[in-house]
Write a protein that holds these residues in place. Structure first.
Motif, PDB file in Angstrom:
ATOM      1  N   ALA A  50     -14.896  -2.877   0.781  1.00 16.62           N
ATOM      2  CA  ALA A  50     -14.097  -3.292   1.951  1.00 16.62           C
ATOM      3  C   ALA A  50     -14.960  -3.343   3.208  1.00 16.62           C
ATOM      4  N   ASN A 110       0.843  -1.192   0.000  1.00 14.49           N
ATOM      5  CA  ASN A 110       0.000   0.000   0.000  1.00 14.49           C
ATOM      6  C   ASN A 110       0.880   1.244   0.000  1.00 14.49           C
ATOM      7  N   ASN A 117      -7.228   3.079   6.766  1.00 18.37           N
ATOM      8  CA  ASN A 117      -6.191   2.526   7.639  1.00 18.37           C
ATOM      9  C   ASN A 117      -5.911   3.446   8.810  1.00 18.37           C
ATOM     10  N   LEU A 123      -8.155   5.095  -0.540  1.00 20.19           N
ATOM     11  CA  LEU A 123      -8.900   4.251   0.409  1.00 20.19           C
ATOM     12  C   LEU A 123      -8.103   4.045   1.701  1.00 20.19           C
ATOM     13  N   ASN A 124      -6.799   3.725   1.543  1.00 18.91           N
ATOM     14  CA  ASN A 124      -5.985   3.425   2.730  1.00 18.91           C
ATOM     15  C   ASN A 124      -5.734   4.660   3.601  1.00 18.91           C
ATOM     16  N   HIS A 126     -11.709  -7.942   9.319  1.00 18.40           N
ATOM     17  CA  HIS A 126     -10.299  -7.609   9.080  1.00 18.40           C
ATOM     18  C   HIS A 126      -9.859  -6.414   9.924  1.00 18.40           C
ATOM     19  N   LYS A 127      -8.632  -6.494  10.448  1.00 14.72           N
ATOM     20  CA  LYS A 127      -8.025  -5.317  11.067  1.00 14.72           C
ATOM     21  C   LYS A 127      -7.103  -4.723  10.024  1.00 14.72           C
ATOM     22  N   SER A 128      -7.253  -3.456   9.706  1.00 18.03           N
ATOM     23  CA  SER A 128      -6.407  -2.860   8.669  1.00 18.03           C
ATOM     24  C   SER A 128      -4.945  -3.106   9.025  1.00 18.03           C
ATOM     25  N   SER A 129      -4.105  -3.157   7.991  1.00 15.04           N
ATOM     26  CA  SER A 129      -2.686  -3.452   8.233  1.00 15.04           C
ATOM     27  C   SER A 129      -2.102  -2.425   9.205  1.00 15.04           C
ATOM     28  N   ASN A 173      -6.614  -9.182   1.346  1.00 19.20           N
ATOM     29  CA  ASN A 173      -6.245  -8.757   2.701  1.00 19.20           C
ATOM     30  C   ASN A 173      -5.789  -9.945   3.525  1.00 19.20           C
ATOM     31  N   HIS A 223     -14.738  -7.010   4.147  1.00 21.37           N
ATOM     32  CA  HIS A 223     -13.575  -7.227   5.026  1.00 21.37           C
ATOM     33  C   HIS A 223     -13.980  -6.963   6.476  1.00 21.37           C
ATOM     34  N   VAL A 237     -12.560  -3.308   9.965  1.00 21.32           N
ATOM     35  CA  VAL A 237     -13.014  -2.622   8.741  1.00 21.32           C
ATOM     36  C   VAL A 237     -14.539  -2.534   8.696  1.00 21.32           C
ATOM     37  N   LYS A 292      -6.259   2.916  -4.512  1.00 23.22           N
ATOM     38  CA  LYS A 292      -6.092   2.157  -3.264  1.00 23.22           C
ATOM     39  C   LYS A 292      -5.505   3.041  -2.163  1.00 23.22           C
TER      40      LYS A 292
HETATM   41  C1  LIG Z   1      -8.286  -2.094   2.458  1.00 24.30           C
HETATM   42  C2  LIG Z   1      -7.645  -2.698   3.658  1.00 24.30           C
HETATM   43  C3  LIG Z   1      -8.030  -1.921   4.904  1.00 24.30           C
HETATM   44  C4  LIG Z   1      -8.264  -4.029   3.748  1.00 24.30           C
HETATM   45  O1  LIG Z   1      -9.655  -3.895   3.886  1.00 24.30           O
HETATM   46  C5  LIG Z   1      -6.164  -2.741   3.494  1.00 24.30           C
HETATM   47  O2  LIG Z   1      -5.680  -2.522   2.432  1.00 24.30           O
HETATM   48  C6  LIG Z   1      -5.232  -2.938   4.618  1.00 24.30           C
HETATM   49  O3  LIG Z   1      -5.537  -3.640   5.593  1.00 24.30           O
HETATM   50  O4  LIG Z   1      -4.140  -2.376   4.514  1.00 24.30           O
END
Ligand SMILES: CC(C)(CO)C(=O)C(=O)O
Ligand SMILES: NC(=O)C1=CN([C@@H]2O[C@H](COP(=O)(O)OP(=O)(O)OC[C@H]3O[C@@H](n4cnc5c(N)ncnc54)[C@H](OP(=O)(O)O)[C@@H]3O)[C@@H](O)[C@H]2O)C=CC1
Length: 321
Positions: free
Chosen positions: A252, A111, A199, A194-195, A259-262, A136, A256, A209, A191
């Motif tokens: 997302a 990213n 994030n 979005l991040n 999911h926990k963002s990175s 992800n 997602h 997310v 992307k």
């Molecule tokens: C888009 C997202 C948040 C995955 O949903 C992502 O790219 C990340 O976790 O860095």
């Protein structure tokens, strides 16, 4: 030497943590030659001992896959996919100099903005591919990752010679599709928009997310942060459609969910975050272009504060005379 058939392409994942392990597992399950390289030796050891555990869509799999430190696999890879955090790119690239010298291509799917530029000092442009992915990965524990949603990626080459060979590196296996695209730069900025929004918001609040837009005002906030990134791209001649960013944010948040963002994963692990290649980089580029990105600047400052080393002021009585 060009590869004759895509399924022969031997892949190494450089920095196989949350995302790299998920992508590596998809390749391994499809019978592709792949190795996970990481400095997280506990993760590699757990994978060697028990296989890599991958949770996806309510199913759990144990994937047998080669894992170890950089360069530990016997085969020379044709393609090395860089998936360290962006602040670790230089050190990781230095460690694969012998493989690059032997002709391996490097693909960054990290990213953020400026990834190809960051690694160009370590890799000839003719061997460098840059892209982005909506796949992800969540690091649950050493040897254990989870993933949600579809695994797709696009890339382009950094030179005409690389473009001529790009099709060799396309991948289409269950769980991961990697396509060469004439619009990869736009996709990278889409992307990043979005991040910058998601994030940082997740890193600040701890929200998964799927929770990010659960309160009034947050969906609008994500759009406004992303719109600043779209404007910075536009000022440099890169056309990013705000509608596409919105669609990806909606995808997302809908897919997602757990999911926990990175970035949140880093905040929770007490590690440095990628804020400087996201909101920080956007703010610096905006300043150079005479644009204002107050929301990105605020998110960057807040994440810096959240992850700053202790000053002592947090100790009771520290400010007493
Ligand atoms: C888009 C997202 C948040 C995955 O949903 C992502 O790219 C990340 O976790 O860095
Ligand atoms: N996770 C996700 O869902 C997504 C992530 N991304 C992007 O993908 C990239 C990777 O993210 P993610 O997988 O979450 O990150 P992780 O931190 O989970 O994985 C990166 C791994 O690289 C290792 N590493 C760092 N430096 C080196 C080095 N010099 N040599 C070998 N290994 C090294 C790290 O080791 P250590 O544990 O010791 O730090 C870690 O295991 C980031 O740019 C992220 O923004 C993109 C889309 C989604």
């Amino acid at each position: 030497m060009p590869v004759t058939h895509n399924s022969d392409v031997s892949v190494a994942i450089l920095g196989a943590g949350a995302l790299g392990s998920v992508i590596g597992a998809a390749l391994a399950e499809a019978g592709r030659p792949v190795a996970l390289w990481t400095r997280n030796l506990a993760h590699a050891q757990a994978i060697r001992d028990q296989g890599l555990r991958v949770d996806r869509g309510g199913e759990t799999r144990r994937v047998r896959i080669d894992a170890g430190p950089v360069g530990s696999s016997a085969a020379q890879p044709d393609l090395i996919i860089l998936l360290t955090k962006t602040q670790d790119s230089a050190a990781a690239m230095e460690s694969i100099a012998p493989h690059i010298a032997r002709g391996a291509f490097v693909l960054t799917l990290q990213n953020g903005i400026g990834n190809a530029e960051r690694i160009l000092p370590f890799c000839p442009a003719d061997q460098l591919l840059t892209g982005t992915t909506m796949t992800n990965g969540l690091m649950v524990a050493a040897g254990h990752v989870s993933t949600q949603g579809a695994g797709e990626a696009v890339f382009k080459a950094m030179s005409p010679a690389g473009e001529a060979r790009a099709a060799e590196f396309e991948i289409d296996v269950p769980g991961f599709a990697l396509r060469h695209s004439g619009h990869a730069l736009e996709a990278i900025w889409t992307k990043a928009a979005l991040n910058c929004a998601m994030n940082a918001a997740a890193g600040l609040t701890g929200a998964r997310v799927g929770q990010l837009t659960s309160v009034p005002g947050m969906r609008e906030t994500l759009s406004a942060v992303a719109a600043e990134v779209v404007a910075v791209a536009a000022a440099q001649g890169i056309t990013v459609a705000q509608a596409e960013v919105e669609a990806k944010i909606d995808y997302a948040t809908a897919n997602h969910t757990y999911h926990k963002s990175s970035m949140l994963q880093d905040v929770e692990a007490g590690k440095p975050t990628e804020i400087e290649s996201l909101c920080g980089e956007v703010t610096r580029q905006a300043e150079g272009l005479g644009l204002a990105t107050p929301l990105n600047a605020a998110f960057a400052a807040l994440i810096r504060l959240k992850t700053a080393p202790a000053t002592g002021a947090e100790t009771e009585g520290a400010n007493d005379a």
